[in-house]
Design an enzyme around this catalytic site. Sequence first.
Site, mmCIF file in Angstrom:
data_model
loop_
_atom_site.group_PDB
_atom_site.id
_atom_site.type_symbol
_atom_site.label_atom_id
_atom_site.label_comp_id
_atom_site.label_asym_id
_atom_site.label_seq_id
_atom_site.Cartn_x
_atom_site.Cartn_y
_atom_site.Cartn_z
ATOM 1 N N GLU A 130 8.053 -15.082 25.649
ATOM 2 C CA GLU A 130 9.208 -15.912 25.988
ATOM 3 C C GLU A 130 10.036 -16.253 24.756
ATOM 4 O O GLU A 130 11.274 -16.264 24.795
ATOM 5 C CB GLU A 130 8.753 -17.227 26.646
ATOM 6 C CG GLU A 130 8.086 -17.073 28.006
ATOM 7 C CD GLU A 130 6.573 -16.888 27.915
ATOM 8 O OE1 GLU A 130 6.085 -16.405 26.862
ATOM 9 O OE2 GLU A 130 5.886 -17.205 28.880
ATOM 10 N N LEU A 131 9.345 -16.536 23.654
ATOM 11 C CA LEU A 131 10.073 -16.948 22.452
ATOM 12 C C LEU A 131 10.901 -15.793 21.900
ATOM 13 O O LEU A 131 12.043 -15.963 21.479
ATOM 14 C CB LEU A 131 9.084 -17.448 21.377
ATOM 15 C CG LEU A 131 9.739 -18.029 20.125
ATOM 16 C CD1 LEU A 131 10.604 -19.235 20.469
ATOM 17 C CD2 LEU A 131 8.678 -18.428 19.094
ATOM 18 N N LYS B 8 4.330 -8.429 3.787
ATOM 19 C CA LYS B 8 3.132 -8.674 4.583
ATOM 20 C C LYS B 8 2.353 -9.889 4.091
ATOM 21 O O LYS B 8 2.211 -10.096 2.894
ATOM 22 C CB LYS B 8 2.224 -7.448 4.544
ATOM 23 C CG LYS B 8 2.680 -6.395 5.506
ATOM 24 C CD LYS B 8 1.779 -5.189 5.470
ATOM 25 C CE LYS B 8 2.441 -4.051 6.206
ATOM 26 N NZ LYS B 8 2.149 -4.026 7.638
ATOM 27 N N ARG C 114 9.863 -9.738 16.374
ATOM 28 C CA ARG C 114 9.240 -8.429 16.573
ATOM 29 C C ARG C 114 7.745 -8.543 16.805
ATOM 30 O O ARG C 114 7.032 -9.218 16.066
ATOM 31 C CB ARG C 114 9.467 -7.543 15.342
ATOM 32 C CG ARG C 114 10.830 -6.926 15.301
ATOM 33 C CD ARG C 114 10.961 -5.772 16.298
ATOM 34 N NE ARG C 114 10.222 -4.603 15.848
ATOM 35 C CZ ARG C 114 10.793 -3.577 15.233
ATOM 36 N NH1 ARG C 114 12.077 -3.560 14.998
ATOM 37 N NH2 ARG C 114 10.056 -2.545 14.853
ATOM 38 N N TRP D 83 -3.480 0.233 12.066
ATOM 39 C CA TRP D 83 -2.547 -0.348 13.038
ATOM 40 C C TRP D 83 -3.177 -0.523 14.409
ATOM 41 O O TRP D 83 -2.485 -0.611 15.418
ATOM 42 C CB TRP D 83 -1.252 0.474 13.081
ATOM 43 C CG TRP D 83 -0.465 0.359 11.793
ATOM 44 C CD1 TRP D 83 -0.722 -0.532 10.771
ATOM 45 C CD2 TRP D 83 0.664 1.122 11.372
ATOM 46 N NE1 TRP D 83 0.183 -0.348 9.755
ATOM 47 C CE2 TRP D 83 1.052 0.648 10.092
ATOM 48 C CE3 TRP D 83 1.393 2.157 11.955
ATOM 49 C CZ2 TRP D 83 2.129 1.193 9.387
ATOM 50 C CZ3 TRP D 83 2.470 2.691 11.249
ATOM 51 C CH2 TRP D 83 2.835 2.201 9.976
ATOM 52 N N HIS E 34 3.068 11.613 3.890
ATOM 53 C CA HIS E 34 4.241 10.765 3.656
ATOM 54 C C HIS E 34 3.815 9.311 3.571
ATOM 55 O O HIS E 34 2.958 8.859 4.314
ATOM 56 C CB HIS E 34 5.258 10.947 4.780
ATOM 57 C CG HIS E 34 6.305 9.884 4.796
ATOM 58 N ND1 HIS E 34 7.267 9.788 3.809
ATOM 59 C CD2 HIS E 34 6.519 8.837 5.622
ATOM 60 C CE1 HIS E 34 8.031 8.735 4.065
ATOM 61 N NE2 HIS E 34 7.592 8.138 5.149
ATOM 62 N N GLU F 164 8.948 7.004 -0.696
ATOM 63 C CA GLU F 164 10.172 6.201 -0.766
ATOM 64 C C GLU F 164 10.491 5.923 -2.233
ATOM 65 O O GLU F 164 9.682 5.346 -2.944
ATOM 66 C CB GLU F 164 9.938 4.885 -0.015
ATOM 67 C CG GLU F 164 11.082 3.923 -0.146
ATOM 68 C CD GLU F 164 10.807 2.604 0.565
ATOM 69 O OE1 GLU F 164 10.254 2.617 1.671
ATOM 70 O OE2 GLU F 164 11.136 1.568 -0.016
ATOM 71 N N HIS G 286 17.290 3.068 5.645
ATOM 72 C CA HIS G 286 17.392 1.752 6.296
ATOM 73 C C HIS G 286 18.826 1.234 6.356
ATOM 74 O O HIS G 286 19.080 0.241 7.012
ATOM 75 C CB HIS G 286 16.485 0.741 5.586
ATOM 76 C CG HIS G 286 15.042 1.155 5.621
ATOM 77 N ND1 HIS G 286 14.434 1.796 4.560
ATOM 78 C CD2 HIS G 286 14.108 1.070 6.593
ATOM 79 C CE1 HIS G 286 13.180 2.070 4.884
ATOM 80 N NE2 HIS G 286 12.951 1.642 6.099
ATOM 81 N N CYS H 202 12.458 8.196 4.479
ATOM 82 C CA CYS H 202 11.568 7.939 5.620
ATOM 83 C C CYS H 202 12.158 8.630 6.847
ATOM 84 O O CYS H 202 13.166 9.339 6.749
ATOM 85 C CB CYS H 202 11.450 6.424 5.840
ATOM 86 S SG CYS H 202 10.108 5.950 6.952
HETATM 87 N N1 GLN Z 1 6.877 10.932 10.657
HETATM 88 C C1 GLN Z 1 7.252 9.573 10.869
HETATM 89 C C2 GLN Z 1 8.747 9.479 11.105
HETATM 90 O O1 GLN Z 1 9.462 10.290 10.592
HETATM 91 C C3 GLN Z 1 6.891 8.713 9.687
HETATM 92 C C4 GLN Z 1 7.125 7.272 9.973
HETATM 93 C C5 GLN Z 1 6.739 6.339 8.834
HETATM 94 O O2 GLN Z 1 6.712 6.709 7.703
HETATM 95 N N2 GLN Z 1 6.429 5.114 9.131
HETATM 96 O O3 GLN Z 1 9.202 8.587 11.799
HETATM 97 ZN ZN ZN Z 2 8.135 6.393 6.065
#
Ligand code: GLN
Ligand code: ZN
Length: 764
Positions: free
Chosen positions: A17-18, A120, A525, A571, A651, A675, A704, A736
């Site tokens: 709800e929030l 985090k 989120r 995760w 990656h 990155e 981003h 990414c």
């Molecule tokens: N292969 C994933 C993507 O391209 C990698 C996502 C990530 O690095 N969190 O979305």
């Molecule tokens: Zn990534």
Amino acid sequence: MTVSHILGYPRIGAQRELKKATEAYWKGDLDRATLEQTAKTLRADHWQAQQDAGLDLVSVGDFAFYDQVLNVSVLLGAVPERFNAAAEVDQGDVALDTAFRMARGRAPSGEPAAACEMTKYFDTNYHYLVPELHAEQTFTLASTRLFDEVAEAQAAGFTPKVALTGPVTWLWLGKQKGAAFERLDLLDRVLDVYADVLTRLAEQGVEWVQLNEPALVQDLPAEWQQAFERAYNRLQSASMKILLATYFGGLGDNLSVATRLPVAGLHVDAVRAPEQLDSVVDRIGPHQVLSLGVIDGRNIWRADLAALRERLMPLKVRLGSRLWLAPSCSLLHVPVDVNAEADLDAELKSWLAFARQKLDETVTLARLLDQRATNADEQRLADATRALDGRRDSARIHQPAVATRLAATTAVDSQRATLYAKRAQAQRQALALPLYPTTTIGSFPQTDDIRVARRAHKSGELGTEQYEMRMREEIAYAVERQEALDIDMLVHGEAERNDMVEYFGEQLDGFAFTRFGWVQSYGSRCVKPPVIFGDVTRPAPMTVRWSEYAQSLTQKPMKGMLTGPVTILQWSFVRDDQPRETTCRQIALALRDEVVDLESAGINAIQIDEPALREGLPLRQGEWQVYLNWAVESFRLSASGVTDATQIHTHMCYSEFNDIIGSIAALDADVITIETSRSDMELLNAFKDFDYPNEIGPGVYDIHTPNLPDVDWMVSLMEKAAERIPAERLWVNPDCGLKTRRWEEVEPALANMVEAAKTLRARQ
Ligand code: GLN
Ligand code: ZN
């Protein structure tokens, strides 16, 4: 009597709800009064749930519209200048929209400004807003929200215990900005305001304040240890009982610091660090309360009440009414109510306890220790024991073949057949790539169309065959676009994936999915982590048909795309009946089969993403190596079933490699994409200093932001990279995946990236 309490309750609401209200407010679809009313209703519901369960105190101060650390920053008036809130701070009434602007840069009112950094919270997947501190920083009581919430709870007849991030941890989590200084120099100023807060709470009739100081479970420099003494000596004068709360681990070498502090009570984590109980009990002062966090606040398994009763009985005898019971940490980190899970089968459900159930477990345990258990408590104890016995023996959990296979793996299985240098030759032949090869990280835009199709498929409106056709269209489109852009190593685009962990979990045995198992990740989120309840196996190939199809559309090499074992583990909610590393290796073996199947299907490059490798690091540095050893081994186990000519990529999207560079190299991936664009390639120094032996694709632009990256700028970044890593081992790629961008943004950006690579080649 044993006092039972919690350190905090999930605030997002059983139906989120929030989240819904806050997002509607941000969009302008909900007015502020309605938002506040939603929040008020949620708080009342949560207090009622605590009281109904039989807890002795209800938790106030754990509510936040966005983040509890941000709440404290606002409470202390630590609002960075760019938010133009000096007047609000002076008046002691920072507006909700100001807090939202700090959190996300904009709000329905007020000028947009760059949001505060988010990171985090300890080793959780919860993100807090980093307090910004500068040398001249002053603090003042700048919000009445906390006191209003206390009054609200009291008016409704609840007995509040106020929970608040403690002063030392708040500073510990903060970051210095501007001219160099030590943030601890601000402690006295911070304490002035904390003292005011405590005085005000005392005036309101609050008896207990819980100050959260999880910094005490980390390695602390001596001056930070001393800061605890300084802080709590100072706060002692406020006529208020302080419960100093530590969690997420053991006190370790901070044990004597913590147990010597002049506070009325101490909370310790008995789930993560059960071994510390006896030493804590030995050291706790004769009048101090000891709150034991015995119910797991970080995981979703039902507690073994019988075992806990037995373990705690002697402590109860020693401590008497000074013993309190609680979950190990705030319940913020678990979903709300397992009873909402209508789709989970009864057996699996009987093994689980979410926040609501953990309240009951805490209360029952307290009453069992006090020999005042009700029939309901006895029933709960018996149910728990039966469920746990059932879980221990369940055929759903234990697949003997998995244990046999794992036991039979040897060092050879987690090693490629030959060294990188030799593999690289075979790969060069097989892949025929130019210098500075271009590639992407895997995903292409997840358009509304894709989401609509997925929803329709999930609800049954769109048949599987049609859905797969739709996804094939998306793949074909992505391949065609990449061909047109002249990218060298292609990807299929991941259109068919909802989420990089869920997608695999849904196809692996040993995983379960909840419908409402949401946990706050940041702000509004939430994530819904899968539950790994049993041995992990792969009943059938998971990605092969998609990659095979994508490869059939092009002459260029198609990169297969998998999520790595450590990230899948990290995760998810992980089973607690075997070491995490065992579960990780099981996932690795399942992925290994997938990797081998991809190779057999003609896929010559396979990327195994491990974005969560770093966040799995234990809070104490002394425990890092053990973790890194099994994490690296798991990755290698998944990657090493292929021949030399098959190129393994990985990656990672973070930018701190210095302290783990040895382990990154030990992964022995042929190519790593990382990155880097925001660090001006300085990040590569760690790789250079280590003499990193394999290939690297340092991200040349930040995905981003929607900004179009400039060709010359990317060329100059890669030239900087080439000063650190030989050009033959460099790749050109974004930072990414591109799933959050739009095609209109992606295409020109990649076109520039390819042009940059061509410019670099021409200069050779
Ligand atoms: N292969 C994933 C993507 O391209 C990698 C996502 C990530 O690095 N969190 O979305
Ligand atoms: Zn990534």
